[in-house]
Design a protein around this motif. Structure first.
Motif, PDB file in Angstrom:
ATOM      1  N   GLN A  66       0.836  -1.202   0.000  1.00 57.12           N
ATOM      2  CA  GLN A  66       0.000   0.000   0.000  1.00 57.12           C
ATOM      3  C   GLN A  66       0.875   1.257   0.000  1.00 57.12           C
ATOM      4  OE1 GLN A  66      -2.218  -1.017   3.576  1.00 57.12           O
ATOM      5  NE2 GLN A  66      -4.087  -1.292   2.378  1.00 57.12           N
ATOM      6  N   ILE A  67       1.926   1.234   0.795  1.00 56.74           N
ATOM      7  CA  ILE A  67       2.825   2.392   0.892  1.00 56.74           C
ATOM      8  C   ILE A  67       3.474   2.688  -0.453  1.00 56.74           C
ATOM      9  CG2 ILE A  67       5.049   3.134   1.855  1.00 56.74           C
ATOM     10  CD1 ILE A  67       4.148   1.735   4.489  1.00 56.74           C
ATOM     11  N   GLU A  68       3.936   1.659  -1.121  1.00 56.00           N
ATOM     12  CA  GLU A  68       4.575   1.852  -2.429  1.00 56.00           C
ATOM     13  C   GLU A  68       3.587   2.410  -3.447  1.00 56.00           C
ATOM     14  OE1 GLU A  68       6.212  -1.926  -3.398  1.00 56.00           O
ATOM     15  OE2 GLU A  68       7.805  -1.809  -1.896  1.00 56.00           O
ATOM     16  N   THR A  69       2.355   1.886  -3.421  1.00 57.63           N
ATOM     17  CA  THR A  69       1.319   2.379  -4.337  1.00 57.63           C
ATOM     18  C   THR A  69       0.998   3.839  -4.047  1.00 57.63           C
ATOM     19  OG1 THR A  69       0.322   0.180  -4.556  1.00 57.63           O
ATOM     20  CG2 THR A  69      -1.069   2.075  -5.093  1.00 57.63           C
ATOM     21  N   GLU A  70       0.882   4.179  -2.774  1.00 55.11           N
ATOM     22  CA  GLU A  70       0.554   5.554  -2.384  1.00 55.11           C
ATOM     23  C   GLU A  70       1.685   6.523  -2.727  1.00 55.11           C
ATOM     24  OE1 GLU A  70      -2.329   4.111   1.279  1.00 55.11           O
ATOM     25  OE2 GLU A  70      -0.231   4.580   1.635  1.00 55.11           O
ATOM     26  N   MET A  71       2.911   6.105  -2.555  1.00 53.27           N
ATOM     27  CA  MET A  71       4.042   6.975  -2.910  1.00 53.27           C
ATOM     28  C   MET A  71       4.067   7.243  -4.411  1.00 53.27           C
ATOM     29  SD  MET A  71       7.055   5.521  -0.394  1.00 53.27           S
ATOM     30  CE  MET A  71       8.236   6.773  -0.900  1.00 53.27           C
ATOM     31  N   GLU A  72       3.783   6.209  -5.196  1.00 50.66           N
ATOM     32  CA  GLU A  72       3.721   6.377  -6.649  1.00 50.66           C
ATOM     33  C   GLU A  72       2.576   7.315  -7.025  1.00 50.66           C
ATOM     34  OE1 GLU A  72       2.263   5.961 -10.577  1.00 50.66           O
ATOM     35  OE2 GLU A  72       1.206   5.088  -8.854  1.00 50.66           O
ATOM     36  N   ARG A  73       1.427   7.153  -6.345  1.00 48.47           N
ATOM     37  CA  ARG A  73       0.261   7.982  -6.645  1.00 48.47           C
ATOM     38  C   ARG A  73       0.523   9.444  -6.283  1.00 48.47           C
ATOM     39  NH1 ARG A  73      -3.971   5.722  -3.446  1.00 48.47           N
ATOM     40  NH2 ARG A  73      -4.025   4.073  -5.022  1.00 48.47           N
ATOM     41  N   ILE A  74       1.170   9.670  -5.145  1.00 48.02           N
ATOM     42  CA  ILE A  74       1.483  11.032  -4.717  1.00 48.02           C
ATOM     43  C   ILE A  74       2.399  11.714  -5.732  1.00 48.02           C
ATOM     44  CG2 ILE A  74       2.769  12.372  -2.992  1.00 48.02           C
ATOM     45  CD1 ILE A  74       1.676  10.379  -0.893  1.00 48.02           C
ATOM     46  N   GLY A  75       3.392  10.982  -6.211  1.00 48.66           N
ATOM     47  CA  GLY A  75       4.295  11.543  -7.210  1.00 48.66           C
ATOM     48  C   GLY A  75       3.568  11.894  -8.495  1.00 48.66           C
ATOM     49  N   ARG A  76       2.686  10.973  -8.926  1.00 52.22           N
ATOM     50  CA  ARG A  76       1.948  11.195 -10.184  1.00 52.22           C
ATOM     51  C   ARG A  76       0.997  12.383 -10.046  1.00 52.22           C
ATOM     52  NH1 ARG A  76      -2.730   9.004 -11.047  1.00 52.22           N
ATOM     53  NH2 ARG A  76      -2.314   7.251  -9.638  1.00 52.22           N
ATOM     54  N   LEU A  77       0.291  12.459  -8.909  1.00 51.27           N
ATOM     55  CA  LEU A  77      -0.641  13.565  -8.697  1.00 51.27           C
ATOM     56  C   LEU A  77       0.098  14.887  -8.580  1.00 51.27           C
ATOM     57  CD1 LEU A  77      -3.128  11.915  -6.174  1.00 51.27           C
ATOM     58  CD2 LEU A  77      -3.638  12.645  -8.511  1.00 51.27           C
ATOM     59  N   GLY A  78       1.307  14.862  -8.025  1.00 51.57           N
ATOM     60  CA  GLY A  78       2.101  16.083  -7.933  1.00 51.57           C
ATOM     61  C   GLY A  78       2.462  16.611  -9.299  1.00 51.57           C
ATOM     62  N   VAL A  79       2.857  15.702 -10.182  1.00 50.68           N
ATOM     63  CA  VAL A  79       3.209  16.103 -11.556  1.00 50.68           C
ATOM     64  C   VAL A  79       1.978  16.641 -12.278  1.00 50.68           C
ATOM     65  CG1 VAL A  79       3.980  15.266 -13.811  1.00 50.68           C
ATOM     66  CG2 VAL A  79       5.152  14.522 -11.727  1.00 50.68           C
ATOM     67  N   GLU A  80       0.856  15.925 -12.149  1.00 51.56           N
ATOM     68  CA  GLU A  80      -0.384  16.351 -12.814  1.00 51.56           C
ATOM     69  C   GLU A  80      -0.821  17.725 -12.319  1.00 51.56           C
ATOM     70  OE1 GLU A  80      -3.297  13.367 -12.154  1.00 51.56           O
ATOM     71  OE2 GLU A  80      -2.319  11.859 -13.415  1.00 51.56           O
ATOM     72  N   SER A  81      -0.716  17.943 -11.002  1.00 52.11           N
ATOM     73  CA  SER A  81      -1.125  19.234 -10.430  1.00 52.11           C
ATOM     74  C   SER A  81      -0.252  20.364 -10.957  1.00 52.11           C
ATOM     75  CB  SER A  81      -1.041  19.176  -8.901  1.00 52.11           C
ATOM     76  OG  SER A  81      -1.956  18.228  -8.385  1.00 52.11           O
ATOM     77  N   ALA A  82       1.047  20.112 -11.064  1.00 50.18           N
ATOM     78  CA  ALA A  82       1.966  21.142 -11.571  1.00 50.18           C
ATOM     79  C   ALA A  82       1.648  21.473 -13.021  1.00 50.18           C
ATOM     80  CB  ALA A  82       3.408  20.656 -11.435  1.00 50.18           C
ATOM     81  N   GLU A  83       1.363  20.471 -13.815  1.00 48.17           N
ATOM     82  CA  GLU A  83       1.021  20.691 -15.228  1.00 48.17           C
ATOM     83  C   GLU A  83      -0.262  21.477 -15.367  1.00 48.17           C
ATOM     84  OE1 GLU A  83       0.970  16.765 -16.806  1.00 48.17           O
ATOM     85  OE2 GLU A  83       3.137  16.674 -17.154  1.00 48.17           O
TER      86      GLU A  83
END
Length: 228
Positions: free
Chosen positions: A205-222
């Motif tokens: 779960q932690i690995e999935t959440e860390m990946e999701r946080i990174g992806r959402l961060g990139v999407e938010s910046a874009e």
């Protein structure tokens, strides 16, 4: 004729203004709609990122707790096992000493037995750990000190009976200690298996959440760049 040309030019200009003005108005409206849509998506992504970060913190805490539980359980198990092996060794040594004493007494070799290390072990046990009535304890210690050994009669069997009783009690204590150790070990193994499974699930779960946080961060910046 010159007036006619001016009129034609005027109509062309008005047509141009009307056409391009409509296109500009449409473009502005489309831009507004896009900004609203992107802003909504940005808000949603920001909220999902915040929730995922909260979940991540919770799961990291749960993983740490599970790992701490395993560490403490392992330390306790090692302590219990060490205590058991010491007790087991002591009981086995004393049981063997008593068996040797009984054999010596039944053969009429009490005097020789009293000179052995086994006699010293039984003496120490009788003084410090044996659960005996005071009179029985004193009788056994008198024999082990040699004050009654010369006149001991195997037929009387009093000392032999006391020793056999002690031997039976020690064997019973050893069996009970072994059962407790086996039960403790089984409980530890079950706890460890459950906690390892829990940690593995939390790690995923932690690995999935860390990946999701990174992806959402990139999407938010874009999306934030798109709005600007």
């Amino acid at each position: 004729e010159e007036g006619k040309k001016e009129e034609e030019l005027y109509h062309k200009f008005m047509c141009y203004c009307s056409t391009n003005g409509g296109e500009l108005s449409t473009s502005i409206e489309a831009a507004k709609e896009k900004i609203e849509a992107v802003s909504s998506s940005l808000k949603s992504a920001t909220e999902r990122k915040a929730q995922t970060e909260a979940d991540l913190t919770e799961h990291q805490g749960s993983r740490a707790e599970a790992e701490d539980t395993m560490a403490k359980a392992t330390a306790l198990r090692e302590k219990e096992a060490s205590e058991f092996y010491k007790e087991e060794a002591d009981l086995k040594t004393n049981v063997a000493a008593i068996a040797k004493a009984v054999t010596a007494l039944e053969k009429g070799a009490a005097g020789a037995f009293l000179q052995t290390n086994e006699a010293s072990l039984i003496r120490s046990f009788a003084m410090e750990r044996a659960e005996l009535p005071d009179s029985t304890r004193q009788e056994l210690l008198s024999f082990l000190s040699g004050s009654e050994s010369d006149g001991y009669s195997p037929q009387g069997g009093e000392i032999t009976g006391i020793l056999k009783q002690l031997g039976d009690e020690m064997s019973k204590s050893l069996a009970e200690a072994t059962d407790v150790e086996s039960s403790s070990f089984a409980s530890y193994e079950a706890l460890l298996a459950a906690k390892k499974k829990e940690v593995a699930t939390l790690q995923s779960q932690i690995e999935t959440e860390m990946e999701r946080i990174g992806r959402l961060g990139v999407e938010s910046a874009e999306m934030a760049n798109d709005i600007e």
